[in-house]
Write a protein that holds these residues in place. Structure first.
Motif, PDB file in Angstrom:
ATOM      1  N   GLU A   8     -14.222 -15.154  38.380  1.00 45.44           N
ATOM      2  CA  GLU A   8     -13.539 -16.417  38.696  1.00 45.44           C
ATOM      3  C   GLU A   8     -14.230 -17.039  39.890  1.00 45.44           C
ATOM      4  N   ASN A   9     -14.625 -18.319  39.768  1.00 49.27           N
ATOM      5  CA  ASN A   9     -15.344 -18.963  40.864  1.00 49.27           C
ATOM      6  C   ASN A   9     -14.437 -19.744  41.818  1.00 49.27           C
ATOM      7  N   SER A  14      -9.066 -16.336  42.979  1.00 50.92           N
ATOM      8  CA  SER A  14      -9.628 -14.982  43.047  1.00 50.92           C
ATOM      9  C   SER A  14      -8.861 -14.121  44.041  1.00 50.92           C
ATOM     10  N   PRO A  32     -18.123 -14.061  41.138  1.00 47.99           N
ATOM     11  CA  PRO A  32     -17.948 -15.507  41.013  1.00 47.99           C
ATOM     12  C   PRO A  32     -18.547 -16.113  39.743  1.00 47.99           C
ATOM     13  N   ASP A  33     -19.227 -15.288  38.941  1.00 44.82           N
ATOM     14  CA  ASP A  33     -19.864 -15.842  37.742  1.00 44.82           C
ATOM     15  C   ASP A  33     -20.039 -14.752  36.693  1.00 44.82           C
ATOM     16  N   LEU A  55     -17.137 -20.660  33.698  1.00 43.82           N
ATOM     17  CA  LEU A  55     -17.885 -20.111  34.826  1.00 43.82           C
ATOM     18  C   LEU A  55     -19.108 -20.989  35.097  1.00 43.82           C
ATOM     19  N   PRO A  56     -19.650 -20.956  36.315  1.00 48.76           N
ATOM     20  CA  PRO A  56     -20.770 -21.836  36.645  1.00 48.76           C
ATOM     21  C   PRO A  56     -22.053 -21.530  35.868  1.00 48.76           C
TER      22      PRO A  56
END
Length: 126
Positions: A8-9, A14, A32-33, A55-56
């Motif tokens: 989770e970004n 988070s 984060p990704d 996600l990024p």
């Protein structure tokens, strides 16, 4: 208890997920990704993955395909979706996710789904 990987970004979400799930005795690995999630899963093999559908670095389908190719196809997965992402949710749900949960996340509903997913996963492994 269980090892849960969360991709989770959003740092606030988070932190909340980590705190709440950790308070229930789970070990949490935060990334984060998608790429860092998959890499982390190689050294801390999870019992469950919770991932943002956006996600990024990966779409939800790319993440699911990467997990499958990495040997995590049978691992329970919960995908978090923005409330307007209905088309994606339907397509992704067909891949065999344990659950699709809308954002903003209802923490009590998520906790129930985590327990349900882990119970099914542990029963299948026994």
């Amino acid at each position: 208890m269980s090892i849960i990987h969360i991709a989770e970004n959003d740092p606030l979400l988070s932190a909340v997920l980590c705190q709440r799930l950790g308070a229930h005795g789970h070990t949490i690995v935060m990334t984060p990704d998608g790429d860092s999630c998959v890499r982390a899963m190689q050294w801390a093999r999870p019992d469950l993955v919770i991932a943002d559908a956006r996600l990024p670095d990966m779409t939800s389908m790319e993440l699911l395909e990467t997990l499958h190719a990495s040997g995590f196809g049978r691992l329970p997965k919960i995908m978090l979706f923005q409330s307007g992402a209905v088309r994606d949710r339907v397509r992704i749900a067909r891949t065999g996710l344990a659950a699709c949960i809308s954002k903003p996340v209802n923490l009590e509903a998520l906790l129930k789904q985590v327990l349900r997913s882990l119970d099914v996963s542990h029963a299948a492994a026994a």
